[in-house]
Structure formats: C-alpha cells, structure tokens
Write a protein that holds these residues in place. Structure first.
Motif, PDB file in Angstrom:
ATOM      1  N   ASN A  70       9.779  31.035 -29.869  1.00  0.00           N
ATOM      2  CA  ASN A  70      10.978  30.927 -29.029  1.00  0.00           C
ATOM      3  C   ASN A  70      10.623  30.991 -27.544  1.00  0.00           C
ATOM      4  O   ASN A  70      11.173  30.232 -26.731  1.00  0.00           O
ATOM      5  CB  ASN A  70      11.973  32.029 -29.373  1.00  0.00           C
ATOM      6  N   ALA A  71       9.717  31.882 -27.178  1.00  0.00           N
ATOM      7  CA  ALA A  71       9.299  31.977 -25.777  1.00  0.00           C
ATOM      8  C   ALA A  71       8.580  30.704 -25.343  1.00  0.00           C
ATOM      9  O   ALA A  71       8.763  30.233 -24.216  1.00  0.00           O
ATOM     10  CB  ALA A  71       8.392  33.191 -25.580  1.00  0.00           C
ATOM     11  N   ILE A  76       8.530  25.473 -22.352  1.00  0.00           N
ATOM     12  CA  ILE A  76       8.527  24.007 -22.384  1.00  0.00           C
ATOM     13  C   ILE A  76       9.763  23.473 -21.669  1.00  0.00           C
ATOM     14  O   ILE A  76       9.683  22.490 -20.922  1.00  0.00           O
ATOM     15  CB  ILE A  76       8.430  23.503 -23.840  1.00  0.00           C
ATOM     16  N   ALA A  77      10.909  24.112 -21.870  1.00  0.00           N
ATOM     17  CA  ALA A  77      12.125  23.703 -21.162  1.00  0.00           C
ATOM     18  C   ALA A  77      11.950  23.886 -19.655  1.00  0.00           C
ATOM     19  O   ALA A  77      12.411  23.055 -18.864  1.00  0.00           O
ATOM     20  CB  ALA A  77      13.325  24.497 -21.666  1.00  0.00           C
ATOM     21  N   ASP A  78      11.268  24.957 -19.259  1.00  0.00           N
ATOM     22  CA  ASP A  78      10.976  25.192 -17.845  1.00  0.00           C
ATOM     23  C   ASP A  78      10.168  24.034 -17.258  1.00  0.00           C
ATOM     24  O   ASP A  78      10.393  23.613 -16.125  1.00  0.00           O
ATOM     25  CB  ASP A  78      10.214  26.511 -17.705  1.00  0.00           C
ATOM     26  N   TYR A  91       8.601  37.023 -19.288  1.00  0.00           N
ATOM     27  CA  TYR A  91       9.979  36.755 -18.882  1.00  0.00           C
ATOM     28  C   TYR A  91      10.648  35.774 -19.852  1.00  0.00           C
ATOM     29  O   TYR A  91      11.824  35.928 -20.190  1.00  0.00           O
ATOM     30  CB  TYR A  91      10.030  36.202 -17.454  1.00  0.00           C
ATOM     31  N   ALA A  92       9.903  34.773 -20.305  1.00  0.00           N
ATOM     32  CA  ALA A  92      10.435  33.835 -21.296  1.00  0.00           C
ATOM     33  C   ALA A  92      10.719  34.559 -22.606  1.00  0.00           C
ATOM     34  O   ALA A  92      11.725  34.288 -23.271  1.00  0.00           O
ATOM     35  CB  ALA A  92       9.455  32.689 -21.523  1.00  0.00           C
ATOM     36  N   PHE A  93       9.846  35.488 -22.987  1.00  0.00           N
ATOM     37  CA  PHE A  93      10.018  36.271 -24.202  1.00  0.00           C
ATOM     38  C   PHE A  93      11.308  37.096 -24.133  1.00  0.00           C
ATOM     39  O   PHE A  93      12.140  37.069 -25.050  1.00  0.00           O
ATOM     40  CB  PHE A  93       8.792  37.168 -24.377  1.00  0.00           C
ATOM     41  N   LEU A  94      11.490  37.819 -23.038  1.00  0.00           N
ATOM     42  CA  LEU A  94      12.693  38.628 -22.838  1.00  0.00           C
ATOM     43  C   LEU A  94      13.941  37.755 -22.777  1.00  0.00           C
ATOM     44  O   LEU A  94      14.968  38.068 -23.394  1.00  0.00           O
ATOM     45  CB  LEU A  94      12.558  39.462 -21.562  1.00  0.00           C
ATOM     46  N   PHE A  95      13.855  36.647 -22.049  1.00  0.00           N
ATOM     47  CA  PHE A  95      14.975  35.709 -21.939  1.00  0.00           C
ATOM     48  C   PHE A  95      15.384  35.182 -23.304  1.00  0.00           C
ATOM     49  O   PHE A  95      16.572  35.124 -23.627  1.00  0.00           O
ATOM     50  CB  PHE A  95      14.579  34.556 -21.002  1.00  0.00           C
ATOM     51  N   SER A  96      14.413  34.802 -24.134  1.00  0.00           N
ATOM     52  CA  SER A  96      14.737  34.238 -25.445  1.00  0.00           C
ATOM     53  C   SER A  96      15.379  35.283 -26.358  1.00  0.00           C
ATOM     54  O   SER A  96      16.292  34.954 -27.116  1.00  0.00           O
ATOM     55  CB  SER A  96      13.493  33.641 -26.101  1.00  0.00           C
TER      56      SER A  96
END
Length: 116
Positions: A70-71, A76-78, A91-96
C-alpha cells in the motif's frame, strides 16, 4: 452512484490528510481528485500483480507485507501527480494506514450496501 460517493470520500480524506500530516502535501482539491483517481486505478491494475509477486513475503509476515505494498502504491501515485508529494516511505506508510481506516469508517457511514 456508490463509485462517485467512494471517490468523493477518498478525495476529501486525501485533501484533509495532505493538510494535516507532515510529509504529505496536496496542492489543491483538484490534485486530491487526481490522487484519488490514480490510486483507484493503481489498486485495480497494479496492486493484484504486486500481491501475486510477493505471496511468499506476505505469508511469512502474516499479511503485514500488504501494508508495504500500500505504501508503495502511494509512492507510485506521488511519482505520477504533480500536486501531490510524499517525503518518504514512512510518511507513505502512515498515510496509507490512516487513509484505509478513514475510508472504511466513512464508507460504512455513507454507503448503504444493503440497498436493492
């Protein structure tokens, strides 16, 4: 109709998290809409391939490796969206994680699955 509601819920959550989480930046509401759309496409087309390729790691970690996938989807979207920036993997991990929990809660509130 449920698809539009889910897209709006995801867009609002992305915009909200982009303004309050450190390390995540969403330029405007238009960028949040694009992020929601791109995440939807990546989750439909790329995520099943990644899950299939990482079945051994997922089994060994008892499914926790799916959080890493998920992160990676967020990162990849970023890469594809100009108005969306993630400062790193954690940050991607927490965001997801927060996005998934928020989607589950709000979809449960606003979408009636039992409607005929």
């Amino acid at each position: 109709m449920n698809l539009i509601i889910r897209l709006l819920i995801t867009t609002v959550l992305i915009f909200f998290l982009g303004n309050f989480l450190p390390g995540i930046q969403v330029l405007d509401y238009k960028a949040a809409v694009f992020v929601a759309i791109v995440l939807g496409f990546l989750n439909v087309f790329l995520k099943p391939i990644l899950v299939f390729l990482t079945i051994p790691a997922t089994i060994v970690t008892l499914g926790l490796f799916l959080l890493v996938i998920n992160a990676a989807i967020i990162l990849i979207a970023d890469y594809f969206i100009e108005g969306f920036r993630v400062d790193g993997f954690w940050y991607a991990f927490l965001f997801s994680i927060i996005l998934s929990i928020g989607q589950s809660l709000l979809n449960g509130i606003f979408i009636d699955e039992n409607k005929n």
